[in-house]
Scaffold this active site. Structure first.
Site, PDB file in Angstrom:
ATOM      1  N   SER A 137      -1.755   6.284  -6.100  1.00  0.00           N
ATOM      2  CA  SER A 137      -1.415   7.709  -6.080  1.00  0.00           C
ATOM      3  C   SER A 137      -2.284   8.476  -7.051  1.00  0.00           C
ATOM      4  O   SER A 137      -2.337   8.145  -8.242  1.00  0.00           O
ATOM      5  CB  SER A 137       0.043   7.919  -6.490  1.00  0.00           C
ATOM      6  OG  SER A 137       0.898   7.634  -5.437  1.00  0.00           O
ATOM      7  N   HIS A 179      -2.395  10.647  -1.375  1.00  0.00           N
ATOM      8  CA  HIS A 179      -3.006   9.549  -0.611  1.00  0.00           C
ATOM      9  C   HIS A 179      -3.710  10.175   0.595  1.00  0.00           C
ATOM     10  O   HIS A 179      -3.072  10.547   1.581  1.00  0.00           O
ATOM     11  CB  HIS A 179      -1.950   8.539  -0.162  1.00  0.00           C
ATOM     12  CG  HIS A 179      -1.388   7.731  -1.283  1.00  0.00           C
ATOM     13  ND1 HIS A 179      -1.882   6.494  -1.623  1.00  0.00           N
ATOM     14  CD2 HIS A 179      -0.407   7.994  -2.164  1.00  0.00           C
ATOM     15  CE1 HIS A 179      -1.207   6.019  -2.664  1.00  0.00           C
ATOM     16  NE2 HIS A 179      -0.304   6.913  -3.012  1.00  0.00           N
ATOM     17  N   HIS A 208       3.370   2.691   1.878  1.00  0.00           N
ATOM     18  CA  HIS A 208       4.520   2.241   1.084  1.00  0.00           C
ATOM     19  C   HIS A 208       5.695   1.965   2.016  1.00  0.00           C
ATOM     20  O   HIS A 208       5.834   2.615   3.062  1.00  0.00           O
ATOM     21  CB  HIS A 208       4.921   3.324   0.083  1.00  0.00           C
ATOM     22  CG  HIS A 208       3.786   3.828  -0.760  1.00  0.00           C
ATOM     23  ND1 HIS A 208       2.911   4.786  -0.316  1.00  0.00           N
ATOM     24  CD2 HIS A 208       3.386   3.495  -2.013  1.00  0.00           C
ATOM     25  CE1 HIS A 208       2.006   5.029  -1.264  1.00  0.00           C
ATOM     26  NE2 HIS A 208       2.259   4.256  -2.300  1.00  0.00           N
ATOM     27  N   TYR A 252       8.700   2.884   1.772  1.00  0.00           N
ATOM     28  CA  TYR A 252       9.605   4.026   1.983  1.00  0.00           C
ATOM     29  C   TYR A 252       9.080   5.011   3.021  1.00  0.00           C
ATOM     30  O   TYR A 252       9.792   5.925   3.427  1.00  0.00           O
ATOM     31  CB  TYR A 252       9.888   4.756   0.653  1.00  0.00           C
ATOM     32  CG  TYR A 252       8.658   5.284  -0.046  1.00  0.00           C
ATOM     33  CD1 TYR A 252       8.010   6.431   0.391  1.00  0.00           C
ATOM     34  CD2 TYR A 252       8.135   4.618  -1.154  1.00  0.00           C
ATOM     35  CE1 TYR A 252       6.870   6.896  -0.241  1.00  0.00           C
ATOM     36  CE2 TYR A 252       6.992   5.078  -1.795  1.00  0.00           C
ATOM     37  CZ  TYR A 252       6.368   6.213  -1.332  1.00  0.00           C
ATOM     38  OH  TYR A 252       5.243   6.674  -1.947  1.00  0.00           O
ATOM     39  N   GLU A 253       7.809   4.820   3.467  1.00  0.00           N
ATOM     40  CA  GLU A 253       7.295   5.712   4.504  1.00  0.00           C
ATOM     41  C   GLU A 253       7.893   5.367   5.874  1.00  0.00           C
ATOM     42  O   GLU A 253       7.746   6.130   6.822  1.00  0.00           O
ATOM     43  CB  GLU A 253       5.762   5.651   4.539  1.00  0.00           C
ATOM     44  CG  GLU A 253       5.155   6.247   3.272  1.00  0.00           C
ATOM     45  CD  GLU A 253       3.644   6.121   3.219  1.00  0.00           C
ATOM     46  OE1 GLU A 253       2.969   6.854   3.941  1.00  0.00           O
ATOM     47  OE2 GLU A 253       3.147   5.280   2.442  1.00  0.00           O
ATOM     48  N   ALA A 256      -0.336   3.904  -9.591  1.00  0.00           N
ATOM     49  CA  ALA A 256       0.247   4.717 -10.649  1.00  0.00           C
ATOM     50  C   ALA A 256       1.633   4.150 -10.916  1.00  0.00           C
ATOM     51  O   ALA A 256       2.401   3.935  -9.972  1.00  0.00           O
ATOM     52  CB  ALA A 256       0.342   6.168 -10.177  1.00  0.00           C
ATOM     53  N   MET A 298       6.110   1.350  -6.619  1.00  0.00           N
ATOM     54  CA  MET A 298       6.617   1.085  -5.262  1.00  0.00           C
ATOM     55  C   MET A 298       5.516   0.557  -4.355  1.00  0.00           C
ATOM     56  O   MET A 298       5.486   0.861  -3.157  1.00  0.00           O
ATOM     57  CB  MET A 298       7.207   2.386  -4.677  1.00  0.00           C
ATOM     58  CG  MET A 298       8.235   3.048  -5.566  1.00  0.00           C
ATOM     59  SD  MET A 298       8.544   4.755  -5.063  1.00  0.00           S
ATOM     60  CE  MET A 298       9.391   5.376  -6.541  1.00  0.00           C
ATOM     61  N   SER A 299       4.606  -0.229  -4.928  1.00  0.00           N
ATOM     62  CA  SER A 299       3.482  -0.700  -4.092  1.00  0.00           C
ATOM     63  C   SER A 299       2.921  -2.020  -4.619  1.00  0.00           C
ATOM     64  O   SER A 299       3.548  -2.705  -5.419  1.00  0.00           O
ATOM     65  CB  SER A 299       2.377   0.364  -4.074  1.00  0.00           C
ATOM     66  OG  SER A 299       1.714   0.423  -5.314  1.00  0.00           O
ATOM     67  N   ASN A 309       3.575   7.633 -16.547  1.00  0.00           N
ATOM     68  CA  ASN A 309       4.791   8.149 -17.188  1.00  0.00           C
ATOM     69  C   ASN A 309       5.517   6.968 -17.818  1.00  0.00           C
ATOM     70  O   ASN A 309       5.210   5.813 -17.486  1.00  0.00           O
ATOM     71  CB  ASN A 309       5.698   8.840 -16.156  1.00  0.00           C
ATOM     72  CG  ASN A 309       6.099   7.907 -15.031  1.00  0.00           C
ATOM     73  OD1 ASN A 309       5.252   7.433 -14.269  1.00  0.00           O
ATOM     74  ND2 ASN A 309       7.366   7.612 -14.940  1.00  0.00           N
ATOM     75  N   HIS A 367       6.953  12.979  -8.913  1.00  0.00           N
ATOM     76  CA  HIS A 367       5.716  12.526  -8.260  1.00  0.00           C
ATOM     77  C   HIS A 367       4.500  13.339  -8.702  1.00  0.00           C
ATOM     78  O   HIS A 367       3.382  12.817  -8.710  1.00  0.00           O
ATOM     79  CB  HIS A 367       5.869  12.558  -6.739  1.00  0.00           C
ATOM     80  CG  HIS A 367       4.679  12.006  -6.007  1.00  0.00           C
ATOM     81  ND1 HIS A 367       4.255  10.702  -6.159  1.00  0.00           N
ATOM     82  CD2 HIS A 367       3.799  12.585  -5.151  1.00  0.00           C
ATOM     83  CE1 HIS A 367       3.174  10.500  -5.418  1.00  0.00           C
ATOM     84  NE2 HIS A 367       2.877  11.630  -4.795  1.00  0.00           N
TER      85      HIS A 367
HETATM   86  C1  R1P Z   1       5.704   7.696  -6.821  1.00  0.00           C
HETATM   87  O1  R1P Z   1       5.313   8.873  -7.452  1.00  0.00           O
HETATM   88  C2  R1P Z   1       4.635   7.069  -5.975  1.00  0.00           C
HETATM   89  O2  R1P Z   1       3.461   6.819  -6.785  1.00  0.00           O
HETATM   90  C3  R1P Z   1       3.162   5.431  -6.832  1.00  0.00           C
HETATM   91  C4  R1P Z   1       4.499   4.785  -6.500  1.00  0.00           C
HETATM   92  O3  R1P Z   1       4.362   3.467  -6.000  1.00  0.00           O
HETATM   93  C5  R1P Z   1       5.075   5.725  -5.475  1.00  0.00           C
HETATM   94  O4  R1P Z   1       4.539   5.497  -4.206  1.00  0.00           O
HETATM   95  O5  R1P Z   1       2.200   5.223  -5.813  1.00  0.00           O
HETATM   96  P1  R1P Z   1       1.115   4.038  -5.796  1.00  0.00           P
HETATM   97  O6  R1P Z   1       1.836   2.805  -6.155  1.00  0.00           O
HETATM   98  O7  R1P Z   1       0.584   4.030  -4.402  1.00  0.00           O
HETATM   99  O8  R1P Z   1       0.075   4.416  -6.824  1.00  0.00           O
END
Ligand code: R1P
Length: 265
Positions: free
Chosen positions: A35, A66, A88, A90-91, A118, A221-222, A245, A259
């Site tokens: 992200s 993204h 992800h 959750y999509e 991130a 979340m990835s 953060n 986010h």
């Molecule tokens: C939350 O703000 C999002 O940012 C991060 C988290 O996993 C979530 O999808 O994204 P990336 O892991 O894709 O960087």
């Protein structure tokens, strides 16, 4: 759902062949941008870029930060392919679909995958802006069976029960650490364990406390789902978290995860 729809070996091969027919780039390195971290793709020279919507069998990016482009090109003279935007859980896509790009990487000839994300810092010594070299992960969705290798195993990709104790390549971790020190990054270079959750809600205070006790240094979340699939098909893996953060661990805190902060806008 039919687990064999849209992400079989033949589907991945068809997508890889479609891409290879349109570029002379033959990437040995595949990069996944987290992200707000898609700027790396813009550094590729002699770019050939595809919008995800134009690539057969590819899912679409739905998350702000993204971009949804697959970029081929050279980075410091090396042929690479870069996902400017990842998928992800959750999509809403099945987990087999969101990890399909790893198998397409493999069939493009990629040998090493480099992933960024991130993440929220759980380790009390971490600061915002730290870079954490990932040495291991907790794949929490996988614990409950939401795992990308669930379903019929195609031996052309890998074995039914792949080992994960060597998921993150130790040589590459050491190399990154050495280069980071040489570049003067010592003050903000860390290493640690990344914990993947399903999202999309951010973690509660109790969840952060629990994850910290379980040994996680950063949460997001990835990444873990992609790493499992990349290792299953034998690619080397290197991964970094940018600590965007700090996880809220204290009931007196006024901080709230969002986010915009995570993705840099
Ligand atoms: C939350 O703000 C999002 O940012 C991060 C988290 O996993 C979530 O999808 O994204 P990336 O892991 O894709 O960087």
């Amino acid at each position: 759902p039919d687990l064999n729809t849209g992400f079989t070996y033949e589907d991945c091969k068809a997508t890889a062949d479609w891409l290879l027919a349109q570029t002379d780039v033959r990437p040995l390195v595949g990069i996944v941008c987290g992200s707000g971290l898609g700027g790396l793709a813009d550094m590729l020279k002699d770019q050939v870029a595809f919008n995800y919507k134009d690539i057969p069998n590819f899912p679409q990016s739905t998350v702000h930060g993204h971009a949804g482009r697959l970029v081929f090109g050279t980075l410091k003279g090396r042929d690479c392919v870069c996902m400017q935007g990842r998928f992800h859980l959750y999509e809403g896509y099945p987990i087999q679909k969101i990890t399909l790009p790893m198998r397409i990487f493999k069939l493009l000839g990629v040998e090493t995958v480099m992933l960024t994300n991130a993440a929220g810092g759980l380790n009390q010594d971490f600061k915002v802006g730290d870079i954490m070299i990932i040495k291991d992960h907790l794949n929490i969705p996988g614990f409950a069976g939401n795992h990308p290798l669930v379903g019929p195993n195609d031996e052309r990709f890998g074995v039914r029960f792949p080992c994960m104790s060597d998921a993150y390549d130790r040589e590459l971790q050491q190399l990154a650490m050495d280069v980071g020190h040489e570049l003067g990054f010592t003050d903000f270079l860390r290493e640690g364990v990344y914990c993947m959750l399903g999202g999309p809600s951010f973690e509660t205070i109790a969840e952060c406390r629990m994850l910290s006790k379980l040994g996680a240094d950063a949460v997001g979340m990835s990444t873990a789902h992609e790493v499992v699939v990349a290792r299953h098909c034998g690619m080397r893996v290197f991964a970094l978290s940018l600590i965007t953060n700090l996880a809220v661990m204290d009931y007196d805190s006024e901080e709230k995860a969002n986010h915009e902060e995570v993705s840099g806008g």
